[in-house]
Design an enzyme around this catalytic site. Structure first.
Site, PDB file in Angstrom:
ATOM      1  CD  GLU A  66      -2.968  -0.849  -0.096  1.00  0.00           C
ATOM      2  OE1 GLU A  66      -3.124   0.293  -0.556  1.00  0.00           O
ATOM      3  OE2 GLU A  66      -3.495  -1.862  -0.585  1.00  0.00           O
ATOM      4  CB  CYS A 227     -14.377   3.164 -13.863  1.00  0.00           C
ATOM      5  SG  CYS A 227     -15.275   4.729 -13.835  1.00  0.00           S
ATOM      6  CB  CYS A 234     -19.725   2.239 -19.975  1.00  0.00           C
ATOM      7  SG  CYS A 234     -18.854   3.747 -19.481  1.00  0.00           S
ATOM      8  CB  CYS A 237     -19.338  -0.882 -15.894  1.00  0.00           C
ATOM      9  SG  CYS A 237     -19.326  -0.212 -14.215  1.00  0.00           S
ATOM     10  CB  CYS A 243     -23.137   4.566 -14.152  1.00  0.00           C
ATOM     11  SG  CYS A 243     -21.778   5.739 -14.380  1.00  0.00           S
TER      12      CYS A 243
END
Length: 386
Positions: A66, A227, A234, A237, A243
């Site tokens: 991370e 995205c 899309c 998705c 959306c």
DNA sequence: TACCCGTGGCA
DNA sequence: TTGCCAAGGGT
């Protein structure tokens, strides 16, 4: 996806871009309903599952990834992550290492405060937490280099804790899916997004830990593989049915682009001073640009002029001076033009003995990227292990 | 609160 | 070539 299309998104705040968001506005419950479940299901079927820091619940390995991944792309992190784990298999190994060694392994990855904080964090985990990472995101966030989002990511992946992340991926997904306008780097818009992040979490239940792992990873995967910034995919998705951006065909307007100032440019000279098989490479101060790394002496402008004497090199010590090819390096916030000078000296002048590094020690030295480029060009390190 | 802090990939 | 910005945090 045969779920009914939620119409509640119609009630979303539609304030114009960059308008002051209504502080009282809070995401309608209907806007976030079912969102997490679809992300979780999608992640398990179509998300990423083979990244080096996945398939473990070890907080150390998750934390290390991370930190490295902050503002840094996955492909860039890969070799650094492998080298760190090989050198420091546990947080105790990292805590016990000299900071100079940590900087050497981090050199080239950028944002060097991350490396200093990484080292300090490892030492705190050992000294304050008995060698184990804190048990909650709230406690994890007290450690150096770990903010709210990174703490939540670690807690979600390691412990399955129900705590929201908000990184660049999530901001883009949220801006589009929930139709959130305004520059996401501003405080007001970011706060709104944190609000959505909390409301959109998977519901509390017996499978919350597993759901949180998939959901957190799913948000990142969604942003990275579907995205995307340029051309979002899309058609495939999992949350396309709800959306806002897709419905209004505004995928390319969201998230709202930030207004950038023109970045300043600066010209400096750098000295590659060579004496008896060694090169002058003083360590930079801990704070500021390239903090904690070794670097070449530099001066304003392009011609050395009186700079050499200023650095403690008398004119009669210099055997030869060669001007090398100009090198430009662009940072996020300014552009640097470097005129390098190769200087052969027959004495060390009044320079500090500790600041000299043997030429055969250069390959593993903690050098900033452009300095690495200069050194390698001059001493022929090519691109072996970097 | 805006600004500082690296590097590399990509359109 | 240029601009954009990525698994952000510190101050």
């Amino acid at each position: 996806m045969n779920e009914p299309i939620l119409s509640a998104t119609d009630t979303l705040n539609t304030a114009s871009d960059n308008a002051l968001p209504d502080a009282a506005s809070c995401p309608p419950a209907a806007a976030t309903r079912g969102f997490a479940e679809r992300v979780v299901t999608w992640q398990r079927q179509h998300g990423r599952h083979a990244l080096p820091w996945q398939n473990t619940h070890d907080p150390y390995r998750i934390w290390l990834s991370e930190i490295m991944l902050q503002q840094t792309q996955v492909a860039t992190v890969m070799p650094y992550y492998a080298r760190f784990l090989e050198r420091f298999p546990t947080v105790a190994d990292l805590a016990a290492a000299p900071q100079a060694v940590v900087m050497e392994l981090w050199a080239g990855l950028g944002y060097y405060a991350r490396a200093r904080n990484l080292h300090a964090c490892a030492q705190q985990v050992v000294e304050k937490w008995g060698g184990k990472f804190p048990p909650t995101a709230e406690d994890i966030q007290t450690l150096p280099g770990i903010g709210r989002s990174t703490a939540a990511a670690i807690a979600a992946f390691a412990y399955g804790e129900r705590s929201p992340i908000l990184d660049g991926n999530v901001k883009r997904v949220f801006a589009r899916h929930f139709g959130i306008h305004g520059d996401p780097t501003t405080r007001a818009v970011e706060l709104r997004m944190w609000d959505y992040a909390e409301k959109a979490l998977p519901p509390i239940g017996p499978d919350t830990p597993d759901a949180m792992r998939s959901y957190t990873q799913g948000l990142m995967d969604l942003g990275a593989t579907i995205c995307k910034r340029g051309d979002p995919d899309c058609g495939v998705c999992p949350v396309r049915a709800t959306c806002v951006a897709l419905r209004e065909a505004r995928q390319h307007e969201l998230p709202t682009a930030r207004i950038r100032k023109a970045i300043p440019e600066r010209s400096i000279g750098m000295l590659i001073v060579e004496h008896e098989g060694r090169v002058l490479l003083p360590r930079r101060p801990a704070t500021g640009i390239w903090g904690g790394l070794l670097s070449l002496p530099e001066f304003d402008g392009e011609e050395p002029g009186t700079a050499l004497a200023t650095f403690g090199l008398p004119a009669d010590a210099i055997v030869r001076i060669d001007r090398l090819a100009l090198l430009s390096h662009t940072f996020t916030h300014f552009k640097l033009h470097i005129t390098p000078w190769h200087i052969r000296s027959q004495s060390a002048g009044s320079l500090n003995t500790d600041d000299w590094l043997a030429i055969d020690a250069l390959p593993s030295a903690a050098l900033p990227a452009p300095v690495r480029k200069l050194i390698d060009a001059l001493y022929g390190q090519d691109d072996l292990l970097r």
